[in-house]
Design a protein around this motif. Structure first.
Motif, PDB file in Angstrom:
ATOM      1  N   ILE A 164      -9.882   4.233  14.111  1.00 29.70           N
ATOM      2  CA  ILE A 164     -11.326   4.324  13.838  1.00 29.70           C
ATOM      3  C   ILE A 164     -12.046   2.978  13.753  1.00 29.70           C
ATOM      4  CG2 ILE A 164     -11.113   6.532  12.649  1.00 29.70           C
ATOM      5  CD1 ILE A 164     -11.218   5.097  10.005  1.00 29.70           C
ATOM      6  N   HIS A 165     -11.317   1.851  13.875  1.00 25.61           N
ATOM      7  CA  HIS A 165     -11.969   0.551  13.713  1.00 25.61           C
ATOM      8  C   HIS A 165     -11.398  -0.447  14.716  1.00 25.61           C
ATOM      9  CE1 HIS A 165     -14.437  -2.330  11.547  1.00 25.61           C
ATOM     10  NE2 HIS A 165     -13.414  -3.161  11.508  1.00 25.61           N
ATOM     11  N   PRO A 166     -12.230  -1.340  15.257  1.00 26.02           N
ATOM     12  CA  PRO A 166     -11.755  -2.235  16.325  1.00 26.02           C
ATOM     13  C   PRO A 166     -10.925  -3.431  15.865  1.00 26.02           C
ATOM     14  CG  PRO A 166     -14.081  -2.636  15.894  1.00 26.02           C
ATOM     15  CD  PRO A 166     -13.700  -1.431  15.083  1.00 26.02           C
ATOM     16  N   HIS A 167     -11.053  -3.841  14.602  1.00 33.06           N
ATOM     17  CA  HIS A 167     -10.392  -5.073  14.167  1.00 33.06           C
ATOM     18  C   HIS A 167      -9.396  -4.769  13.049  1.00 33.06           C
ATOM     19  CE1 HIS A 167     -13.474  -6.870  16.574  1.00 33.06           C
ATOM     20  NE2 HIS A 167     -14.438  -6.594  15.708  1.00 33.06           N
ATOM     21  N   CYS A 168      -8.133  -4.690  13.413  1.00 35.59           N
ATOM     22  CA  CYS A 168      -7.083  -4.340  12.459  1.00 35.59           C
ATOM     23  C   CYS A 168      -5.943  -5.346  12.561  1.00 35.59           C
ATOM     24  CB  CYS A 168      -6.535  -2.937  12.732  1.00 35.59           C
ATOM     25  SG  CYS A 168      -7.796  -1.635  12.849  1.00 35.59           S
ATOM     26  N   TYR A 169      -5.389  -5.694  11.411  1.00 36.84           N
ATOM     27  CA  TYR A 169      -4.242  -6.603  11.401  1.00 36.84           C
ATOM     28  C   TYR A 169      -3.206  -6.073  10.418  1.00 36.84           C
ATOM     29  CZ  TYR A 169      -1.324 -10.674  10.490  1.00 36.84           C
ATOM     30  OH  TYR A 169      -0.253 -11.510  10.329  1.00 36.84           O
ATOM     31  N   ALA A 170      -1.968  -5.968  10.885  1.00 37.63           N
ATOM     32  CA  ALA A 170      -0.876  -5.466  10.047  1.00 37.63           C
ATOM     33  C   ALA A 170      -0.218  -6.634   9.328  1.00 37.63           C
ATOM     34  CB  ALA A 170       0.133  -4.720  10.892  1.00 37.63           C
ATOM     35  N   LEU A 171      -0.363  -6.666   8.027  1.00 38.69           N
ATOM     36  CA  LEU A 171       0.227  -7.732   7.217  1.00 38.69           C
ATOM     37  C   LEU A 171       1.637  -7.317   6.821  1.00 38.69           C
ATOM     38  CD1 LEU A 171      -0.109 -10.444   5.746  1.00 38.69           C
ATOM     39  CD2 LEU A 171      -1.015  -9.158   3.782  1.00 38.69           C
ATOM     40  N   LYS A 172       2.604  -8.022   7.344  1.00 39.44           N
ATOM     41  CA  LYS A 172       4.002  -7.690   7.070  1.00 39.44           C
ATOM     42  C   LYS A 172       4.501  -8.508   5.887  1.00 39.44           C
ATOM     43  CE  LYS A 172       4.993  -6.574  11.902  1.00 39.44           C
ATOM     44  NZ  LYS A 172       3.610  -6.758  12.362  1.00 39.44           N
ATOM     45  N   THR A 173       5.115  -7.813   4.942  1.00 35.56           N
ATOM     46  CA  THR A 173       5.662  -8.468   3.752  1.00 35.56           C
ATOM     47  C   THR A 173       7.079  -7.952   3.548  1.00 35.56           C
ATOM     48  OG1 THR A 173       3.442  -8.527   2.781  1.00 35.56           O
ATOM     49  CG2 THR A 173       5.302  -8.968   1.315  1.00 35.56           C
ATOM     50  N   GLU A 174       8.054  -8.800   3.794  1.00 33.45           N
ATOM     51  CA  GLU A 174       9.448  -8.381   3.711  1.00 33.45           C
ATOM     52  C   GLU A 174       9.829  -7.960   2.299  1.00 33.45           C
ATOM     53  OE1 GLU A 174      12.116 -11.263   5.266  1.00 33.45           O
ATOM     54  OE2 GLU A 174      11.132 -11.404   7.223  1.00 33.45           O
ATOM     55  N   GLY A 175      10.505  -6.812   2.219  1.00 30.38           N
ATOM     56  CA  GLY A 175      11.031  -6.348   0.942  1.00 30.38           C
ATOM     57  C   GLY A 175      10.032  -5.669   0.033  1.00 30.38           C
ATOM     58  N   LEU A 176       8.777  -5.509   0.483  1.00 30.68           N
ATOM     59  CA  LEU A 176       7.756  -4.887  -0.357  1.00 30.68           C
ATOM     60  C   LEU A 176       7.168  -3.678   0.344  1.00 30.68           C
ATOM     61  CD1 LEU A 176       5.859  -8.029  -1.713  1.00 30.68           C
ATOM     62  CD2 LEU A 176       7.624  -6.698  -2.862  1.00 30.68           C
ATOM     63  N   ASN A 177       6.855  -2.642  -0.443  1.00 27.11           N
ATOM     64  CA  ASN A 177       6.263  -1.423   0.085  1.00 27.11           C
ATOM     65  C   ASN A 177       4.969  -1.147  -0.656  1.00 27.11           C
ATOM     66  OD1 ASN A 177       5.616   1.055   1.123  1.00 27.11           O
ATOM     67  ND2 ASN A 177       7.357   2.148   0.228  1.00 27.11           N
ATOM     68  N   PHE A 178       3.842  -1.308   0.054  1.00 21.75           N
ATOM     69  CA  PHE A 178       2.533  -1.123  -0.567  1.00 21.75           C
ATOM     70  C   PHE A 178       1.878   0.190  -0.138  1.00 21.75           C
ATOM     71  CE2 PHE A 178       2.363  -6.003  -0.438  1.00 21.75           C
ATOM     72  CZ  PHE A 178       2.855  -6.110  -1.724  1.00 21.75           C
ATOM     73  N   THR A 179       2.687   1.143   0.349  1.00 20.84           N
ATOM     74  CA  THR A 179       2.134   2.383   0.881  1.00 20.84           C
ATOM     75  C   THR A 179       1.440   3.212  -0.198  1.00 20.84           C
ATOM     76  OG1 THR A 179       3.835   2.460   2.600  1.00 20.84           O
ATOM     77  CG2 THR A 179       2.692   4.523   2.077  1.00 20.84           C
ATOM     78  N   ARG A 180       2.113   3.427  -1.309  1.00 16.82           N
ATOM     79  CA  ARG A 180       1.562   4.308  -2.347  1.00 16.82           C
ATOM     80  C   ARG A 180       0.550   3.556  -3.211  1.00 16.82           C
ATOM     81  NH1 ARG A 180       6.647   2.729  -3.655  1.00 16.82           N
ATOM     82  NH2 ARG A 180       6.966   1.676  -5.646  1.00 16.82           N
ATOM     83  N   GLU A 181      -0.217   4.343  -3.963  1.00 13.92           N
ATOM     84  CA  GLU A 181      -1.174   3.726  -4.889  1.00 13.92           C
ATOM     85  C   GLU A 181      -0.402   2.946  -5.952  1.00 13.92           C
ATOM     86  OE1 GLU A 181      -4.744   4.919  -8.035  1.00 13.92           O
ATOM     87  OE2 GLU A 181      -3.450   6.477  -7.171  1.00 13.92           O
ATOM     88  N   ALA A 182      -0.846   1.723  -6.185  1.00 12.09           N
ATOM     89  CA  ALA A 182      -0.184   0.875  -7.181  1.00 12.09           C
ATOM     90  C   ALA A 182      -0.966   0.937  -8.486  1.00 12.09           C
ATOM     91  CB  ALA A 182      -0.112  -0.567  -6.680  1.00 12.09           C
ATOM     92  N   PRO A 183      -0.398   1.537  -9.537  1.00 10.01           N
ATOM     93  CA  PRO A 183      -1.103   1.590 -10.821  1.00 10.01           C
ATOM     94  C   PRO A 183      -1.467   0.194 -11.315  1.00 10.01           C
ATOM     95  CG  PRO A 183       0.827   3.022 -10.836  1.00 10.01           C
ATOM     96  CD  PRO A 183       0.915   2.206  -9.588  1.00 10.01           C
ATOM     97  N   PHE A 184      -2.589   0.101 -11.971  1.00 10.86           N
ATOM     98  CA  PHE A 184      -3.091  -1.181 -12.455  1.00 10.86           C
ATOM     99  C   PHE A 184      -2.047  -1.883 -13.306  1.00 10.86           C
ATOM    100  CE2 PHE A 184      -5.643  -3.661 -15.583  1.00 10.86           C
ATOM    101  CZ  PHE A 184      -6.213  -4.552 -14.692  1.00 10.86           C
ATOM    102  N   MET A 185      -1.777  -3.164 -12.976  1.00  8.57           N
ATOM    103  CA  MET A 185      -0.860  -4.050 -13.692  1.00  8.57           C
ATOM    104  C   MET A 185       0.609  -3.657 -13.543  1.00  8.57           C
ATOM    105  SD  MET A 185      -2.615  -6.525 -14.645  1.00  8.57           S
ATOM    106  CE  MET A 185      -1.353  -7.408 -15.585  1.00  8.57           C
ATOM    107  N   SER A 186       0.906  -2.718 -12.631  1.00  6.52           N
ATOM    108  CA  SER A 186       2.315  -2.421 -12.343  1.00  6.52           C
ATOM    109  C   SER A 186       2.899  -3.577 -11.538  1.00  6.52           C
ATOM    110  CB  SER A 186       2.431  -1.121 -11.555  1.00  6.52           C
ATOM    111  OG  SER A 186       1.830  -1.266 -10.269  1.00  6.52           O
ATOM    112  N   GLU A 187       4.225  -3.561 -11.382  1.00 13.36           N
ATOM    113  CA  GLU A 187       4.878  -4.639 -10.627  1.00 13.36           C
ATOM    114  C   GLU A 187       4.373  -4.680  -9.188  1.00 13.36           C
ATOM    115  OE1 GLU A 187       9.395  -6.174  -9.405  1.00 13.36           O
ATOM    116  OE2 GLU A 187       9.113  -4.393 -10.669  1.00 13.36           O
TER     117      GLU A 187
END
Length: 358
Positions: A147-170
């Motif tokens: 749906i948008h023309p300008h997208c960049y995939a930020l790769k971070t080894e060993g981390l999974n940011f898919t789910r909602e991260a509760p405030f102040m969680s690790e």
């Protein structure tokens, strides 16, 4: 460097007694002197600190800045990021950036409301051409590409940011600090940026409200009336940053300070370092943005004729944010649908926050 020395290198080197002739001594000294000067010139031309205030001297602050600089320029060039930024850049190499994970990218969620705000805001629709979505996982990236023309995939080894991260969680803390590190990379590539959280509704073009010739500008949870007052409570969800050596060093210092204040997120650490003498040494200029123009649920913009952005800050939980941001957009649509003469005399008020109230 080889002129004087080269013309005399054919002369005798040793006498019969084995002693070095005086002309050779002079040549050797001259050669070493020229070599030393040449090295000094090369060092000066390569040193970024020629652009920094001379008051740095040889203090511990100067040593700290030297460490900051050496660590700043170690990154590899990211050709894909460069391509995306170049394509989205407005005049002056400025882009608008936001981050997105799968939880916020679901249809009908935060991302859709964010994009809708650009569509219905005043002089904001064209800014979509300059908006780069930094996706934190594959699902968010796929949605962005759809749906948008300008997208960049930020790769971070060993981390999974898919789910909602509760405030102040690790995961939340890792996400926030990865964001600061990434923004520093953007600055190093020569791009100025407006960074905006996706839970900020863009209701009016904010650029006319930014301060000219200021390095770093940031929105506030609490604004006390003076843009230079460092007792203002900043919110890292909305910043306007010019790319230069001062901001590059500042973002590196900010990122490194996470180790000084472990367990704190970027916003809390900024509050701790905003008066640090290192910022004074590099002569970083900083301004805090008035909540009359850049408001949020912590402190709302009361005047609909002035508001540029509305942030779902002081609010926790995805569903809660979505509920109240929908109300913000409804209130804005009701206001902008008024005839110009009625709009000028109207005194509307925000119905949100509702579920976000604590």
């Amino acid at each position: 460097m080889t002129g004087t020395g080269g013309e005399n290198m054919n002369g005798p080197v040793h006498s019969s007694s084995g002693r070095v002739h005086k002309p050779v001594v002079r040549i050797t000294v001259l050669f070493l002197a020229v070599l030393a000067v040449s090295c000094l010139v090369l060092y000066k031309s390569a040193s970024p600190f020629e652009f920094l205030p001379r008051s740095l001297g040889s203090s511990s602050d100067s040593d700290s800045l030297s460490v900051l600089y050496r660590q700043t320029y170690k990154r590899k060039v990211d050709l894909e990021l460069g391509r995306v930024l170049n394509k989205a850049s407005m005049k002056g190499k400025t882009v608008i950036l936001t981050t997105l994970n799968d939880a916020w990218a679901e249809p009908g969620s935060i991302f859709d409301l964010f994009l809708e705000s650009f569509q219905i805001g005043e002089k904001t629709k064209e800014l979509l051409n300059n908006l780069v979505i930094i996706s934190l996982d594959q699902k968010a990236h796929a949605r962005c590409l759809a749906i948008h023309p300008h997208c960049y995939a930020l790769k971070t080894e060993g981390l999974n940011f898919t789910r909602e991260a509760p405030f102040m969680s690790e995961d939340y803390l890792k996400m926030m600090w990865r964001r600061i590190e990434f923004l520093n990379t953007v600055l190093e590539m020569g791009y100025s940026f407006v960074f905006t959280d996706a839970d900020i509704m863009w209701l009016r073009n904010p650029f006319p409200r930014f301060y000219p010739r200021v390095d770093f500008q940031i929105a506030c949870d609490k604004y006390y009336g003076n843009p230079k007052d460092k007792s203002n409570r900043p919110n890292g969800g909305f910043t306007y940053v010019r790319s230069n050596l001062r901001t590059i060093l500042f973002y590196r210092f900010w990122f490194m300070s996470r180790k000084t204040y472990p367990g704190n997120h970027d916003q809390d650490v900024l509050n701790k370092i905003k008066n640090h003498r290192v910022l004074e040494k590099i002569e970083l200029t900083m301004r805090f943005l008035d909540t009359a123009y850049f408001g949020g649920f912590c402190e709302r913009s009361k005047d609909f004729s002035k508001v540029c952005t509305m942030h779902a800050n002081c609010c926790y939980g995805l569903e809660t944010k979505v509920h109240d941001l929908k109300i913000v957009l409804e209130d804005w649509k009701n206001y902008t649908s008024l005839p110009p003469n009625e709009r000028a005399s109207a005194s509307p008020s925000w119905r949100a926050p509702q579920n976000c109230r604590t």
